[in-house]
Every structure is written in structure tokens, then in C-alpha cells.
Design a protein around this motif. Structure first.
Motif, PDB file in Angstrom:
ATOM      1  N   LEU A  95       0.857  -1.175   0.000  1.00 25.70           N
ATOM      2  CA  LEU A  95       0.000   0.000   0.000  1.00 25.70           C
ATOM      3  C   LEU A  95       0.891   1.222   0.000  1.00 25.70           C
ATOM      4  CD1 LEU A  95      -2.975   1.051   0.245  1.00 25.70           C
ATOM      5  CD2 LEU A  95      -2.587   1.184   2.710  1.00 25.70           C
TER       6      LEU A  95
ATOM      7  N   LEU B  72      -4.167   7.828  -1.048  1.00 23.55           N
ATOM      8  CA  LEU B  72      -3.774   6.422  -1.111  1.00 23.55           C
ATOM      9  C   LEU B  72      -3.515   5.968  -2.539  1.00 23.55           C
ATOM     10  CD1 LEU B  72      -6.128   4.591   1.431  1.00 23.55           C
ATOM     11  CD2 LEU B  72      -3.731   5.236   1.729  1.00 23.55           C
TER      12      LEU B  72
ATOM     13  N   VAL C  26      -3.583   2.210  -4.066  1.00 27.69           N
ATOM     14  CA  VAL C  26      -3.795   0.785  -3.816  1.00 27.69           C
ATOM     15  C   VAL C  26      -2.967  -0.055  -4.785  1.00 27.69           C
ATOM     16  CG1 VAL C  26      -5.515  -1.071  -3.817  1.00 27.69           C
ATOM     17  CG2 VAL C  26      -6.041   1.140  -2.768  1.00 27.69           C
TER      18      VAL C  26
ATOM     19  N   THR D 158      -4.897  -6.937  -3.067  1.00 28.17           N
ATOM     20  CA  THR D 158      -4.195  -6.880  -1.789  1.00 28.17           C
ATOM     21  C   THR D 158      -5.215  -6.863  -0.658  1.00 28.17           C
ATOM     22  OG1 THR D 158      -4.182  -4.465  -1.766  1.00 28.17           O
ATOM     23  CG2 THR D 158      -2.325  -5.566  -2.846  1.00 28.17           C
TER      24      THR D 158
ATOM     25  N   TRP E 102      -5.611  -4.591   1.388  1.00 26.95           N
ATOM     26  CA  TRP E 102      -6.098  -3.222   1.489  1.00 26.95           C
ATOM     27  C   TRP E 102      -7.227  -2.979   0.481  1.00 26.95           C
ATOM     28  CZ3 TRP E 102      -3.613  -1.773   5.720  1.00 26.95           C
ATOM     29  CH2 TRP E 102      -2.387  -2.381   5.988  1.00 26.95           C
TER      30      TRP E 102
ATOM     31  N   LEU F  62     -10.416  -0.102   0.592  1.00 28.91           N
ATOM     32  CA  LEU F  62      -9.657   1.114   0.321  1.00 28.91           C
ATOM     33  C   LEU F  62      -9.448   1.258  -1.189  1.00 28.91           C
ATOM     34  CD1 LEU F  62      -6.960   0.889   3.133  1.00 28.91           C
ATOM     35  CD2 LEU F  62      -8.924   2.447   3.044  1.00 28.91           C
TER      36      LEU F  62
ATOM     37  N   LEU G 118       3.202   1.812   8.529  1.00 29.75           N
ATOM     38  CA  LEU G 118       2.940   0.561   7.818  1.00 29.75           C
ATOM     39  C   LEU G 118       4.035  -0.481   8.083  1.00 29.75           C
ATOM     40  CD1 LEU G 118       0.580  -0.265   6.005  1.00 29.75           C
ATOM     41  CD2 LEU G 118       2.008   0.254   4.026  1.00 29.75           C
TER      42      LEU G 118
ATOM     43  N   VAL H 163      -8.688  -2.853   8.503  1.00 27.61           N
ATOM     44  CA  VAL H 163      -8.005  -3.864   7.689  1.00 27.61           C
ATOM     45  C   VAL H 163      -7.295  -4.840   8.610  1.00 27.61           C
ATOM     46  CG1 VAL H 163      -6.371  -4.279   5.818  1.00 27.61           C
ATOM     47  CG2 VAL H 163      -7.632  -2.099   5.918  1.00 27.61           C
TER      48      VAL H 163
ATOM     49  N   VAL I  65      -4.596  -7.415   9.004  1.00 30.43           N
ATOM     50  CA  VAL I  65      -3.352  -7.640   8.261  1.00 30.43           C
ATOM     51  C   VAL I  65      -3.108  -9.135   8.106  1.00 30.43           C
ATOM     52  CG1 VAL I  65      -0.856  -7.283   8.225  1.00 30.43           C
ATOM     53  CG2 VAL I  65      -2.375  -5.477   9.087  1.00 30.43           C
TER      54      VAL I  65
END
Length: 458
Positions: free
Chosen positions: A347, A360, A362, A367, A369, A374, A398, A424, A426
Motif C-alpha cells: 500500500l 492512497l 492501492v 491486496t 487493502w 480502500l 505501515l 483492515v 493484516v
């Protein structure tokens, strides 16, 4: 006037002046025939080391501007690598399109930029100490642009312009085929490459192609159009490289030509034909590339260009690898860090002009994210309770996330009336792994074409 000649006087306390401008009787004064030559001729000034060699009786000069106290390196190997690469490039295109050429290297600098009879390149001496050929791939890339960009010019690049260049849909050819040959020419010169074999190199570019869904959604021309002078989120939640896509398509077209001509021709012949047809002031468009390939192989390539250049149909690699008796097998493996599954931190973010909030990127909707909701263009109002203002701030947060963590964003879409919260979880991610192996029972023709291709034969 753009056609007016100019003289440039260099006032410097140092004795060394290296440039592609034409020297005059005055050692510090140089001549440019017109505005194009003037702006296309960088000047390196300082106490640099220099070497020279000739290829087909055309002089080539290397200038290396070092810095005090920096480590020494094997200058003979460095010089010889540049010469051997140059020999192969001139052999590929059949002639040098300049009266002399200047390689301008600088310590404590990175990257490179091509010019009509010179190139500027960063060449950190600590890298050259470890490997005198450390910047040779980049040098080859920028040097090949002397033909494939500076002479075989996209129509949009013709002439001198003071405005932002319009989109160039053929950059997949100008950049991708240059990448293709920067690897191939080093192999022909028996110089080190990142991949030990052509098969290994093919595995790598196929894997990179398959790792990004962009290439089954956007055509080579669409990816090329946003390669330069476009915002980072021009493709929305996708990101692509005209360099990679062009190398992939060039590699497949090379196999098409070899198969159709029974090994008598290769993409080398396409490059020479493009130089002959588009090496003047007109410039080329996409149809010119397709016509050149078809004329060289005497075969139908319109479906290929419709599917992969103007369209976004995924490449069927085994269809083309099969012509030389090879087959690609694709599996997926988890991405590891220190032997353990790695968190998916794919990201990015950037600072749009006239906006105080990060935006952002993406780049891949597959992903964690993207799957969480997002999108590229979302403005970051909060990230785990903090407000990152710069890319470094964003990356710092991050880089600390671990598998199983939850990252909470408050974001606002560009046209949205209100922000939204996105949480999110992870997780890890996997990557494609490609193995290219010989086909059992390959024909004599396939084996012969494969052997020539593996050797990098023209």
C-alpha cells in the motif's frame, strides 16, 4: 529560432569538460547546430577520469567524475564492459548514428538519461568496488535509447516542444524493447546479467507480469499513455509498467518471428527495419510497429496486436514458448520474510498538489487493502489514530504492522460528502512462481530454435 546555431562557453576552474557538443578551436567553447542539439547535450565539468575506445572507427569516450575519499574500483573492467556492450549495440542496429559518443558517469548519483550522442548516468563508486559492472545494465538501457527512442522516435517526440508532452501510446515499444535488448546484448557480449540464463530471465518477467492484474485489464497502449506526466493513480486501483509489459510482448513477438521464419530472422530484423523506416523526422505510431513485424516475419500478427497492444487479453505464454519447445508452469507460494509469512504491506500514498492530506495508492485491488475497501484517491484523515502528513510518516506506520494486527483508517473519497472508516486485518500474501522447462518430445525445429534462443543468437 529553433534552427539557429549557438555557441556555448564554459567558464570553469577545472580542466575537464566532457560533452557531446561540437568542440571549436577555443578549448572552452562548443558549438550546437540548433536548439535541439543544444538542449540535448549535457556538459560534465570537473576533474574526472577518462577513457576512450572506437567501434567501427567511431570514437567513444567515457568520463567518470569521482568524489574525494571514495573507494577505488577496477577501472579496466568497468571500461571494457562499456566497450563490449557498445560493440553489440552497434552490431544490432548496423551502424552508429553519431560521429562520436560520450558516456558521462558521476559518483554519488543514481539513474540515467539518454541523449542523442551522450548519456548521463549515476555510478556510485562503492557499488563499482563490489562489482565493476554494477551499472552496466542501466548503461545498456540508456545507450540503446540512442536508437530506440532518439532515432526511432514516437511521433509525439518529434521536434522541440515547450509544453508538456502528450500521452505516448507506443512507449511499451520504446521502453520495453530497450529493456529486452539491454539484457540480451549483455548476454551476447558475455557480460554479467542479473539472471544467469535466458530461461531464468523469462521466468522472472512472466512472474512479474502475472503478479499484477493490471495487464488483463489495461492494454499496452493504455499503460503507455500514463507512463509519464500522469498522476500516480491514473489507472485507479491498478498500476502497470510499460517497461515490463513491452519486454514481455517483445519477447513473445521475437518467438513469433523466429518460428515463422524458421530461425532465419528475429526481432533484431524488426528493430533495423524500424530504424530504416522511422529513423527520420516523421516519427512512428503503433501501426508502424505492427507493419514492421508483419513484413519481417511474412506472417499475420494483427490478432496479436489487437489482443495485447490495443486490447488487454492476457498473454498465453505457452502458445509462444511452445514454438521453441518450452513450457511455463505456474504455482503460487507465500511471500516469506526471514522464513516466516510476511505481512502484506503493498500500500502506498502520495501528496497531491494543493492538498494537505495524503492520497492512497492501492495499485492492486487483490491486496488485503483493496479487498477491505480502500481505493486509490482516498484521502487519509487518520491512520491508527494518527495523521500521517508525508510518505515517510505513512511508511513508518505501515512498516511496523504484523500479521494479525488491525489497521484502522478514516478516509474520504475525492467526491464523497463524508469520511468513512475502514478496518483492515493484516494478513499475508502469495506470489506466482514460474518454472520454464523443455517440452517432452519437442520437434527438431523446436529444439533448433530453442538452442539459438537460449544462446541469444540474432
Amino acid at each position: 529560432s529553433e534552427l539557429a546555431p549557438a555557441h556555448v562557453e564554459v567558464i570553469t576552474p577545472w580542466p575537464g569538460i566532457a560533452t557531446g557538443l561540437t568542440p571549436t578551436l577555443a578549448p572552452t567553447t562548443f558549438f550546437a547546430a540548433n536548439a535541439y542539439v543544444l538542449v540535448e547535450s549535457p556538459i560534465l565539468v570537473g576533474q574526472y577520469r577518462q577513457w576512450s575506445f572506437s567501434v567501427d572507427h567511431v570514437p567513444h569516450h567515457i568520463a567518470y567524475l569521482g568524489q574525494p575519499g571514495r573507494p577505488a574500483f577496477d577501472t579496466l573492467a568497468f571500461r571494457n564492459g562499456v566497450e563490449r556492450m557498445t560493440q553489440q549495440a552497434v552490431r544490432l542496429f548496423g551502424r552508429a548514428p553519431y560521429r562520436e559518443y560520450h558516456f558521462l558517469f558521476q559518483d554519488l548519483a543514481w539513474g540515467g538519461l539518454e541523449h542523442h550522442n551522450s548519456v548521463t548516468l549515476g555510478a556510485p563508486s562503492d557499488q563499482l568496488t563490489r562489482d565493476p559492472n554494477a551499472v552496466l545494465a542501466e548503461t545498456a538501457h540508456e545507450f540503446i535509447h540512442t536508437w530506440n527512442l532518439m532515432r526511432i522516435r514516437p511521433a509525439q517526440y518529434v521536434g522541440v516542444t515547450y509544453k508538456q508532452i502528450e500521452p505516448v501510446p507506443t512507449l511499451w515499444f520504446s521502453e520495453g524493447l530497450t529493456i529486452f535488448y539491454s539484457d540480451l546484448l549483455l548476454r551476447r557480449a558475455q557480460l554479467p546479467t542479473w539472471d544467469s540464463t535466458r530461461v531464468g530471465h523469462m521466468e522472472g518477467i512472466i512472474a512479474r507480469y502475472l503478479s499484477q492484474p493490471t495487464y488483463s485489464r489495461f492494454s499496452a497502449e493504455q499503460v503507455s499513455n500514463v507512463a509519464y506526466n500522469a498522476p500516480p493513480d491514473a489507472l485507479g486501483d491498478y498500476s502497470g509498467s510499460a517497461h515490463l509489459l513491452g519486454e514481455v510482448l517483445g519477447s513473445m513477438l521475437d518467438l513469433v518471428v523466429r518460428d515463422a521464419t524458421n530461425g532465419r530472422r528475429s526481432f533484431d530484423d524488426v528493430m533495423r527495419l524500424m530504424l530504416e523506416r522511422a529513423g527520420g523526422d516523421r516519427g512512428f505510431v503503433g501501426a508502424d510497429i505492427e507493419r514492421a513485424v508483419a513484413d519481417v516475419c511474412s506472417c499475420t500478427v494483427a490478432p496479436f496486436f489487437a489482443a495485447h497492444v490495443r486490447g488487454a487479453q492476457p498473454v498465453d505464454f505457452n502458445r509462444y514458448l511452445g514454438s521453441i519447445g518450452l513450457r511455463a508452469t505456474v504455482t503460487r507460494e507465500p511471500v516469506l520474510r526471514e522464513g516466516q509469512p510476511a505481512a502484506d504491506i503493498r500500500l502506498w500514498a502520495w501528496n497531491p498538489p494543493s492538498d494537505t492530506l495524503l492520497s492512497l495508492l492501492v495499485n492492486n485491488p487483490e491486496t488485503i487493502w483493496g479487498r477491505a475497501g480502500l481505493h486509490s484517491g482516498d484521502r487519509v484523515m487518520s491512520m491508527n489514530g494518527a495523521l500521517p502528513r508525508t510518505w515517510n510518516d505513512f511508511r513508518s506506520v505501515l512498516s511496523r504492522v504484523r500479521l494479525g494486527d488491525t489497521v484502522t483508517f478514516i478516509v474520504r473519497a475525492p467526491q464523497a460528502a463524508a469520511p468513512r472508516t475502514v478496518r483492515v486485518l493484516v494478513g499475508g500474501h502469495d506470489r506466482p512462481v514460474v518454472r520454464v522447462t523443455p517440452v517432452v518430445g519437442a520437434t527438431a525445429k523446436q529444439v533448433r530454435l530453442r538452442d539459438a534462443w537460449v544462446r541469444g543468437a540474432p
